[in-house]
Design a protein around this motif. Sequence first.
Motif, PDB file in Angstrom:
ATOM      1  N   PRO A  25      96.808  23.157  75.098  1.00 30.73           N
ATOM      2  CA  PRO A  25      96.660  24.788  75.066  1.00 30.73           C
ATOM      3  C   PRO A  25      97.957  25.608  75.444  1.00 30.73           C
ATOM      4  CG  PRO A  25      95.411  23.969  76.799  1.00 30.73           C
ATOM      5  CD  PRO A  25      95.912  22.791  76.092  1.00 30.73           C
ATOM      6  N   LEU A  26      98.530  25.005  76.548  1.00 29.42           N
ATOM      7  CA  LEU A  26      99.712  25.425  76.889  1.00 29.42           C
ATOM      8  C   LEU A  26     100.666  25.515  76.092  1.00 29.42           C
ATOM      9  CD1 LEU A  26     100.112  23.893  80.565  1.00 29.42           C
ATOM     10  CD2 LEU A  26      99.621  26.361  80.058  1.00 29.42           C
ATOM     11  N   LEU A  51     104.437  26.488  83.539  1.00 28.16           N
ATOM     12  CA  LEU A  51     103.236  25.396  83.506  1.00 28.16           C
ATOM     13  C   LEU A  51     103.360  24.378  82.458  1.00 28.16           C
ATOM     14  CD1 LEU A  51     100.444  28.354  83.800  1.00 28.16           C
ATOM     15  CD2 LEU A  51     101.468  26.771  85.727  1.00 28.16           C
ATOM     16  N   LEU A  52     103.775  24.885  81.264  1.00 28.28           N
ATOM     17  CA  LEU A  52     104.107  23.489  80.419  1.00 28.28           C
ATOM     18  C   LEU A  52     104.962  22.692  80.857  1.00 28.28           C
ATOM     19  CD1 LEU A  52     103.375  22.466  77.515  1.00 28.28           C
ATOM     20  CD2 LEU A  52     104.960  24.055  76.663  1.00 28.28           C
ATOM     21  N   ILE A  85      95.205  13.966  82.222  1.00 26.04           N
ATOM     22  CA  ILE A  85      94.709  15.444  82.368  1.00 26.04           C
ATOM     23  C   ILE A  85      95.859  16.077  81.957  1.00 26.04           C
ATOM     24  CG2 ILE A  85      94.101  17.224  84.633  1.00 26.04           C
ATOM     25  CD1 ILE A  85      92.585  14.924  85.587  1.00 26.04           C
ATOM     26  N   SER A  86      97.412  15.877  82.618  1.00 22.22           N
ATOM     27  CA  SER A  86      98.249  17.019  82.503  1.00 22.22           C
ATOM     28  C   SER A  86      98.551  16.678  80.830  1.00 22.22           C
ATOM     29  CB  SER A  86      99.523  16.207  83.168  1.00 22.22           C
ATOM     30  OG  SER A  86      99.978  14.858  82.913  1.00 22.22           O
ATOM     31  N   ALA A 106     103.554  20.257  83.341  1.00 29.30           N
ATOM     32  CA  ALA A 106     102.533  19.582  82.622  1.00 29.30           C
ATOM     33  C   ALA A 106     103.355  18.051  82.201  1.00 29.30           C
ATOM     34  CB  ALA A 106     101.757  19.967  81.700  1.00 29.30           C
ATOM     35  N   THR A 133      96.449  16.429  78.192  1.00 30.75           N
ATOM     36  CA  THR A 133      95.566  17.310  77.655  1.00 30.75           C
ATOM     37  C   THR A 133      95.697  18.848  78.005  1.00 30.75           C
ATOM     38  OG1 THR A 133      93.860  15.269  77.864  1.00 30.75           O
ATOM     39  CG2 THR A 133      92.922  17.618  77.453  1.00 30.75           C
ATOM     40  N   ALA A 134      96.127  19.184  79.341  1.00 37.41           N
ATOM     41  CA  ALA A 134      96.224  20.553  79.728  1.00 37.41           C
ATOM     42  C   ALA A 134      97.472  20.894  78.814  1.00 37.41           C
ATOM     43  CB  ALA A 134      96.695  20.577  81.144  1.00 37.41           C
ATOM     44  N   ALA A 135      98.608  20.061  78.599  1.00 34.83           N
ATOM     45  CA  ALA A 135      99.647  20.609  77.719  1.00 34.83           C
ATOM     46  C   ALA A 135      99.406  20.968  76.286  1.00 34.83           C
ATOM     47  CB  ALA A 135     100.820  19.415  77.574  1.00 34.83           C
ATOM     48  N   CYS A 189     103.424  14.449  83.216  1.00 39.70           N
ATOM     49  CA  CYS A 189     102.981  13.465  82.439  1.00 39.70           C
ATOM     50  C   CYS A 189     104.103  12.279  82.188  1.00 39.70           C
ATOM     51  CB  CYS A 189     102.731  13.998  81.136  1.00 39.70           C
ATOM     52  SG  CYS A 189     101.493  13.245  79.708  1.00 39.70           S
TER      53      CYS A 189
END
Length: 230
Positions: free
Chosen positions: A96-97, A45-46, A89-90, A49, A92-94, A53
Motif C-alpha cells: 500500500p505504501l 515510510l516506503l 510484514i515490511s 520498509a 506486505t506493508a510496502a 525488508c
Amino acid sequence: MRTVRGPRRVPTMVTRVLESRFAWARAALGSPARTTRTAVVVGRLLGLAFVVCFATGMYSHALQDPLPWMAFPTRPTWIYQWTQGLHVISGTAAIPLLLGKLWVVYPRLFSWPPVDSPLHGLERLSIAMLVSSSIVQVAIGFLNTLQWYPWEFSFRRVHLALAWVIIGSLAVHVAAKLPQIVEHWRRDRGESPRPTPRIVRRDDAAASAPDDRVAADASATAIPRARDDA
C-alpha cells in the motif's frame, strides 16, 4: 522552399501538441493531497520498509548460502523466525505504501520537457528502474507467501537480484531528491493542518433551511416585544 519548411514544421507541431496534452493531464490529475510534503512522508515510510525488508532478506540469504568466512549465532533459536516475520510484514506493508507513493507523484510523469538535462535523464532512468523493479518485487514476494509460483524462473535468484536493483536505484533517487527531502522532512512550525472540508448534501441543506428561517423570524419578533416591555 515550401517542401523544406513542411518537414521542419512537423516536429514543432508534435511538440506543441504533446506539451498541451501533458499540461492538460497535469491539471486534470491535480489534487491538494499531491504535494511534495506528502511524497516525502509516504516516501520515507516506503524507504524504511524497503531497507528493513532488504536487511532481513540478506540475512536469510546469508544463512542459506553462507560464505566461508561467515559465522552466525545459533542462540536464541527464534531469531530466524523473528527476522523473517519482520521481512514478510515490511514487504506486505510496502504494497500500500508503494501504491500511495505512485498516486502522489503520478502527475509528475507528465512534466514537460520529459528530460531537460543529462542529470535529469539519469534521475528519471533511476526512477523507472525503481518503480518497475519494486512492482515486480512486491508482487512475486506476496505470491511467495501464498506458496504460488505462476512462473518458471528461480524465485530466489530473481528476488535477490531485484533487491539489489531496488536498493541501488533508491540510493540514486534519494541523492537526487535530497534537497527536497530535507526541506519537507518536517512540517513548518507555523503551518497548521488543513481542516477537513465538510460535505453538505442538498437534502440536508433543504431540510435545515426552514428551521433557519423559523429561528430568524422568532428572533425578529422577539426583539420588538422586548422593546415594548421596556
